[in-house]
Design a protein around this motif. Sequence first.
Motif, PDB file in Angstrom:
ATOM      1  N   GLY A  30       0.813  -1.211   0.000  1.00  0.00           N
ATOM      2  CA  GLY A  30       0.000   0.000   0.000  1.00  0.00           C
ATOM      3  C   GLY A  30       0.842   1.254   0.000  1.00  0.00           C
ATOM      4  N   ARG A  31       1.909   1.256   0.817  1.00  0.00           N
ATOM      5  CA  ARG A  31       2.800   2.418   0.864  1.00  0.00           C
ATOM      6  C   ARG A  31       3.502   2.606  -0.478  1.00  0.00           C
ATOM      7  NH1 ARG A  31       3.113   0.694   6.282  1.00  0.00           N
ATOM      8  NH2 ARG A  31       4.640  -0.931   5.819  1.00  0.00           N
ATOM      9  N   ARG A  32       3.906   1.488  -1.083  1.00  0.00           N
ATOM     10  CA  ARG A  32       4.569   1.553  -2.392  1.00  0.00           C
ATOM     11  C   ARG A  32       3.608   2.070  -3.465  1.00  0.00           C
ATOM     12  NH1 ARG A  32       6.514   2.441  -6.424  1.00  0.00           N
ATOM     13  NH2 ARG A  32       7.901   1.232  -7.777  1.00  0.00           N
ATOM     14  N   LEU A  33       2.348   1.669  -3.373  1.00  0.00           N
ATOM     15  CA  LEU A  33       1.351   2.126  -4.326  1.00  0.00           C
ATOM     16  C   LEU A  33       1.106   3.627  -4.183  1.00  0.00           C
ATOM     17  CD1 LEU A  33      -0.860   1.752  -6.450  1.00  0.00           C
ATOM     18  CD2 LEU A  33      -2.405   1.040  -4.615  1.00  0.00           C
ATOM     19  N   ARG A  34       0.978   4.097  -2.949  1.00  0.00           N
ATOM     20  CA  ARG A  34       0.744   5.524  -2.741  1.00  0.00           C
ATOM     21  C   ARG A  34       1.924   6.353  -3.247  1.00  0.00           C
ATOM     22  NH1 ARG A  34      -1.701   3.252   1.809  1.00  0.00           N
ATOM     23  NH2 ARG A  34       0.177   3.387   3.101  1.00  0.00           N
ATOM     24  N   LYS A  35       3.124   5.830  -3.046  1.00  0.00           N
ATOM     25  CA  LYS A  35       4.314   6.516  -3.533  1.00  0.00           C
ATOM     26  C   LYS A  35       4.338   6.550  -5.055  1.00  0.00           C
ATOM     27  CE  LYS A  35       9.381   6.365  -3.255  1.00  0.00           C
ATOM     28  NZ  LYS A  35      10.553   5.624  -2.712  1.00  0.00           N
ATOM     29  N   ALA A  36       3.972   5.439  -5.676  1.00  0.00           N
ATOM     30  CA  ALA A  36       3.954   5.371  -7.143  1.00  0.00           C
ATOM     31  C   ALA A  36       2.913   6.331  -7.715  1.00  0.00           C
ATOM     32  CB  ALA A  36       3.658   3.940  -7.591  1.00  0.00           C
ATOM     33  N   CYS A  37       1.724   6.343  -7.126  1.00  0.00           N
ATOM     34  CA  CYS A  37       0.668   7.227  -7.625  1.00  0.00           C
ATOM     35  C   CYS A  37       1.049   8.700  -7.449  1.00  0.00           C
ATOM     36  CB  CYS A  37      -0.645   6.943  -6.895  1.00  0.00           C
ATOM     37  SG  CYS A  37      -1.407   5.371  -7.349  1.00  0.00           S
ATOM     38  N   LYS A  38       1.727   9.009  -6.346  1.00  0.00           N
ATOM     39  CA  LYS A  38       2.157  10.392  -6.126  1.00  0.00           C
ATOM     40  C   LYS A  38       3.181  10.814  -7.176  1.00  0.00           C
ATOM     41  CE  LYS A  38       3.955  13.611  -2.654  1.00  0.00           C
ATOM     42  NZ  LYS A  38       4.779  14.322  -3.651  1.00  0.00           N
ATOM     43  N   TYR A  39       4.106   9.893  -7.498  1.00  0.00           N
ATOM     44  CA  TYR A  39       5.112  10.236  -8.510  1.00  0.00           C
ATOM     45  C   TYR A  39       4.445  10.476  -9.861  1.00  0.00           C
ATOM     46  CZ  TYR A  39       9.254  10.238 -11.418  1.00  0.00           C
ATOM     47  OH  TYR A  39      10.228  10.615 -12.301  1.00  0.00           O
ATOM     48  N   VAL A  40       3.517   9.595 -10.234  1.00  0.00           N
ATOM     49  CA  VAL A  40       2.815   9.748 -11.510  1.00  0.00           C
ATOM     50  C   VAL A  40       2.044  11.065 -11.532  1.00  0.00           C
ATOM     51  CG1 VAL A  40       0.940   8.826 -12.928  1.00  0.00           C
ATOM     52  CG2 VAL A  40       2.658   7.282 -11.990  1.00  0.00           C
ATOM     53  N   ASP A  41       1.344  11.375 -10.436  1.00  0.00           N
ATOM     54  CA  ASP A  41       0.586  12.625 -10.362  1.00  0.00           C
ATOM     55  C   ASP A  41       1.506  13.836 -10.471  1.00  0.00           C
ATOM     56  OD1 ASP A  41      -1.765  11.266 -10.156  1.00  0.00           O
ATOM     57  OD2 ASP A  41      -2.036  11.606  -8.011  1.00  0.00           O
ATOM     58  N   ASP A  42       2.587  13.835  -9.686  1.00  0.00           N
ATOM     59  CA  ASP A  42       3.518  14.969  -9.704  1.00  0.00           C
ATOM     60  C   ASP A  42       4.112  15.168 -11.097  1.00  0.00           C
ATOM     61  OD1 ASP A  42       3.036  15.366  -7.041  1.00  0.00           O
ATOM     62  OD2 ASP A  42       4.893  14.423  -6.346  1.00  0.00           O
ATOM     63  N   TYR A  43       4.438  14.056 -11.742  1.00  0.00           N
ATOM     64  CA  TYR A  43       5.028  14.111 -13.093  1.00  0.00           C
ATOM     65  C   TYR A  43       4.039  14.756 -14.068  1.00  0.00           C
ATOM     66  CZ  TYR A  43       7.476  12.536 -17.307  1.00  0.00           C
ATOM     67  OH  TYR A  43       8.138  12.496 -18.509  1.00  0.00           O
ATOM     68  N   LEU A  44       2.785  14.303 -14.014  1.00  0.00           N
ATOM     69  CA  LEU A  44       1.783  14.804 -14.955  1.00  0.00           C
ATOM     70  C   LEU A  44       1.420  16.259 -14.677  1.00  0.00           C
ATOM     71  CD1 LEU A  44      -0.586  11.705 -15.226  1.00  0.00           C
ATOM     72  CD2 LEU A  44       1.119  12.473 -16.866  1.00  0.00           C
ATOM     73  N   TYR A  45       1.250  16.606 -13.406  1.00  0.00           N
ATOM     74  CA  TYR A  45       0.907  17.995 -13.088  1.00  0.00           C
ATOM     75  C   TYR A  45       2.048  18.939 -13.460  1.00  0.00           C
ATOM     76  CZ  TYR A  45      -3.317  16.589 -10.602  1.00  0.00           C
ATOM     77  OH  TYR A  45      -4.552  16.100 -10.297  1.00  0.00           O
ATOM     78  N   ASN A  46       3.267  18.504 -13.244  1.00  0.00           N
ATOM     79  CA  ASN A  46       4.419  19.314 -13.638  1.00  0.00           C
ATOM     80  C   ASN A  46       4.437  19.498 -15.158  1.00  0.00           C
ATOM     81  OD1 ASN A  46       7.075  20.602 -13.060  1.00  0.00           O
ATOM     82  ND2 ASN A  46       7.850  18.895 -14.272  1.00  0.00           N
ATOM     83  N   MET A  47       4.139  18.414 -15.880  1.00  0.00           N
ATOM     84  CA  MET A  47       4.093  18.468 -17.341  1.00  0.00           C
ATOM     85  C   MET A  47       2.998  19.426 -17.807  1.00  0.00           C
ATOM     86  SD  MET A  47       5.665  17.166 -19.934  1.00  0.00           S
ATOM     87  CE  MET A  47       6.430  15.766 -19.093  1.00  0.00           C
ATOM     88  N   ILE A  48       1.838  19.364 -17.164  1.00  0.00           N
ATOM     89  CA  ILE A  48       0.716  20.234 -17.538  1.00  0.00           C
ATOM     90  C   ILE A  48       1.067  21.699 -17.291  1.00  0.00           C
ATOM     91  CG2 ILE A  48      -1.650  20.886 -16.908  1.00  0.00           C
ATOM     92  CD1 ILE A  48      -2.101  17.851 -16.321  1.00  0.00           C
ATOM     93  N   ASN A  49       1.609  22.000 -16.124  1.00  0.00           N
ATOM     94  CA  ASN A  49       1.952  23.391 -15.786  1.00  0.00           C
ATOM     95  C   ASN A  49       3.020  23.951 -16.719  1.00  0.00           C
ATOM     96  OD1 ASN A  49       0.129  23.513 -13.634  1.00  0.00           O
ATOM     97  ND2 ASN A  49       1.613  22.660 -12.194  1.00  0.00           N
ATOM     98  N   ASN A  50       4.042  23.137 -17.010  1.00  0.00           N
ATOM     99  CA  ASN A  50       5.097  23.594 -17.920  1.00  0.00           C
ATOM    100  C   ASN A  50       4.543  23.838 -19.319  1.00  0.00           C
ATOM    101  OD1 ASN A  50       7.015  23.445 -15.909  1.00  0.00           O
ATOM    102  ND2 ASN A  50       7.757  21.416 -16.512  1.00  0.00           N
TER     103      ASN A  50
END
Length: 395
Positions: free
Chosen positions: A249-269
């Motif tokens: 569960g902790r690994r999943l939450r970490k993975a989802c956070k990385y994916v979210d951060d990556y996409l939001y950063n891509m969108i903002n840029n």
Amino acid sequence: MIQILRKLNIATSDIFILILISFVSYIIYLTIKYSERAVGTRSRKDLIGPKGIPIFGNLFSVIRRKTYVQFEHELANKYGQFFTFTLFKLGRVIVSNDPRTIEHVLKTGFDDFGKDYILYEMGYEMFGDGIFAVNGYKWKFQRRIISQLFLGKNFRNLIYTSVIGKSKIVINILKKYADSGKPIDLQDLFYKFTMDTFGDVSFGVDFGCLTHPEEKSQFVIDFDYAQDAIYERFTQPYWKLVEKYSDKGRRLRKACKYVDDYLYNMINNHKSDLKVEKKTVNNLLTLLINAVDDNGKKFNDKELRDVILNLILAGRDTTAQALSWMMYLIMANKSVEDLLLQEINTFLSVETPIPSYDDIKLFKYATATFYETLRLYPIVPVNGRVINLIIFMHL
């Protein structure tokens, strides 16, 4: 309740025994009432299917199989085109392999069958409110915007240009292996091809799966892990509790956070670049940022994230698997391979190894081969809809 019993001078031990008896009595009641099916489901003696165990239905039969699809495949071989079973916390599943039923649910009666909230909740970390998870107006709006990608001009300039570029890299990789005489994992190659292609089409970024296979992108690693972990929830009724305290569960939450951060950063840029450079449509994200609904409203960042991620989920795995099955069938059928080579050699050459957009329609036998592959090995073998009960259908 306990305080009332204490006021009546009932001992703690007696309270415990009373609660235990009540609990056991309730379990016995459920076991009798749902003797062959999951708790909460109606008896359907009018439908054939495997008997389950009390309360849990056929849940443990699914868990014992390698995949859910294997379980349904075994039942289809035994019961035919139409059967049913039950799963604890999910309810009754009715499976149909009948083309007429599938056409009714997915086409003629489409508005009467929606996605199930339980499955929506299971996949929310990845799917969000993307086209795979939502119903009604949200689904229709996203579909209308996404369908623009496949219009002639957009498909030619946005998708096919990227496909040609990545295909050239794949051809060079295949030539290298052919010259060396070493075997190659084609399915792995196709996954790298589709991931890089959709990265380019979606964001205008290169994940490097083809050019730097030894340095796997962290986005791809976490993207794959999250998909697998969420899929396992289907056979884990208490996944919320388990994942709250487990390493998975902790690994999943970490993975989802990385994916979210990556996409939001891509969108903002990307939004910043559009303001400065006033770019025309050069990738999917640009098209989605500029899209407006019937009320003139644009996608917010969360909606952009959901739409993009759903398209990657839809396009990467399905395309790679379709190509893999097609190559498998070609290698297993020499006569088909010979006819394909004859058609390919008619229109292509060493100097021109990839057809232009306009020349694709010339490859009629290759197109027929691909369609036959999809018929024999459907890339989305199970599709679920609900109408007061869960319905899964083989396509």
